[in-house]
Design a protein around this motif. Sequence first.
Motif, PDB file in Angstrom:
ATOM      1  N   GLU A 342     -24.171  28.384  27.549  1.00 39.95           N
ATOM      2  CA  GLU A 342     -23.536  28.850  26.316  1.00 39.95           C
ATOM      3  C   GLU A 342     -23.133  27.685  25.421  1.00 39.95           C
ATOM      4  O   GLU A 342     -23.337  27.725  24.190  1.00 39.95           O
ATOM      5  CB  GLU A 342     -22.321  29.707  26.668  1.00 39.95           C
ATOM      6  N   GLN A 345     -26.188  26.188  23.802  1.00 42.12           N
ATOM      7  CA  GLN A 345     -26.689  27.071  22.739  1.00 42.12           C
ATOM      8  C   GLN A 345     -25.840  26.913  21.474  1.00 42.12           C
ATOM      9  O   GLN A 345     -26.381  26.899  20.358  1.00 42.12           O
ATOM     10  CB  GLN A 345     -26.670  28.516  23.232  1.00 42.12           C
ATOM     11  N   ASN A 364     -30.361  35.006  14.845  1.00 39.80           N
ATOM     12  CA  ASN A 364     -30.349  35.215  16.290  1.00 39.80           C
ATOM     13  C   ASN A 364     -30.787  33.930  16.984  1.00 39.80           C
ATOM     14  O   ASN A 364     -31.647  33.199  16.474  1.00 39.80           O
ATOM     15  CB  ASN A 364     -31.285  36.361  16.675  1.00 39.80           C
ATOM     16  N   LYS A 366     -31.360  32.208  21.163  1.00 38.06           N
ATOM     17  CA  LYS A 366     -31.319  32.373  22.608  1.00 38.06           C
ATOM     18  C   LYS A 366     -31.868  31.123  23.277  1.00 38.06           C
ATOM     19  O   LYS A 366     -32.987  30.689  22.995  1.00 38.06           O
ATOM     20  CB  LYS A 366     -32.126  33.603  23.046  1.00 38.06           C
ATOM     21  N   TYR A 367     -31.043  30.538  24.182  1.00 32.93           N
ATOM     22  CA  TYR A 367     -31.438  29.350  24.932  1.00 32.93           C
ATOM     23  C   TYR A 367     -31.448  29.683  26.417  1.00 32.93           C
ATOM     24  O   TYR A 367     -30.549  30.349  26.926  1.00 32.93           O
ATOM     25  CB  TYR A 367     -30.463  28.202  24.653  1.00 32.93           C
ATOM     26  N   ALA A 375     -38.248  37.656  25.919  1.00 34.73           N
ATOM     27  CA  ALA A 375     -37.692  38.030  24.618  1.00 34.73           C
ATOM     28  C   ALA A 375     -38.644  39.027  23.968  1.00 34.73           C
ATOM     29  O   ALA A 375     -39.866  38.857  24.014  1.00 34.73           O
ATOM     30  CB  ALA A 375     -37.531  36.793  23.742  1.00 34.73           C
TER      31      ALA A 375
END
Length: 385
Positions: A342, A345, A364, A366-367, A375
Amino acid sequence: MDLTSQPGSLKDDFINLKVTDHSGTQIDEIDNLKEELEKWKERLEKAEKQKDELLLLKLSADEKRDQARDELRKIMDLEEEQYKESMIKKENQERNLTVVKQQNIELQREIQKLKDDLAAKSSKLSQDFRIKREIPKKKMKFTRMENAESDDTFLNTCCLFHIAAKIPFRLQQRQALLTFEEEDVAQTLIRRGKHTVSLDNEKIELKAMPVTLETGVKFELHVTISGEKINVSEVPHLPIPDEWIRDKIELNFYKSKQGGGEVKDVRYDRRSRTAIITFLKPGVADNCVRCTKHPFCINEKRFMLSVSPSVEKHLEKFQIFSGISKRTILLSGIQEVEEDEESMQDMIEIHFQKPSNGGGEIENIKYVATGTKLAYFEEDTENVA
């Protein structure tokens, strides 16, 4: 001497006795006989008393025996009633379990049939769509006209669904996906290629690349729910002609008490244990499907039939397309750091939000720190030119 015989009168005995003054032997014998007679009287009285006591004991024992027998009968009746109730509960539970299993099997068959139809059109497609029961209100407009084939057309409920499958993208370890609000921002970052990002006093170079997606599919699903037909399943196997079973089904759904009405046609299939019933009057089919289970009595036996709407569906305008996402970039080359997923990201998002780094507003992100995740991309209808 017989104890049960009634004792004779003593007066008679005294009359017959001979009294002499010559010898006292006869007087002694009379006295002895009197004493013996008194003893036998006492014994007889005791015997009568014991007999009465035994009779009372017997009567008491008989009464207790009758009471015990009544109690035993009540216990046996209660146990039998409890056993019958338990058997009825067990049969109801087994019947309900069978109904649930059958409904589950029918649902799985319906889902598998739809999947097979889609797989025949595109072997590369892996789709999953869901039709919601609650349909939001939408503004409607007139689009076209068609000739009505018959008056029955107005009884049917026609639905049209525009479906576009989600396209999966495999996001590998230490990669990130960023979708920007503006397409120009993403394309500028892709043209620059390499980007230097500061992470905890450490600079790393990341590479921005376009996202390459697999082919997707879109189509129209036309669904027609009949207003005059219903489907009946779980028709019992019986050793009687098909015509008799067809007549029994017609009579069963002719009853207005069960929501039925005048029947136009019954098509019965013994192999699949199903039937299609067509009614004459509108609204009867809707009344029947309000209850999914209907009783069916035949040959003094009671069965339960499953009732469902008659639905016809077919696909139109089936198209295969190549998906592109011009507002999304793929970042690679992210090195392993001590920060959690987190935090990492958040640092990437802060860097690419700054206009000074060529970035912009991120819609948007996402890592993936470890492992691999999928995805899913959908059709971008809001940004269609």
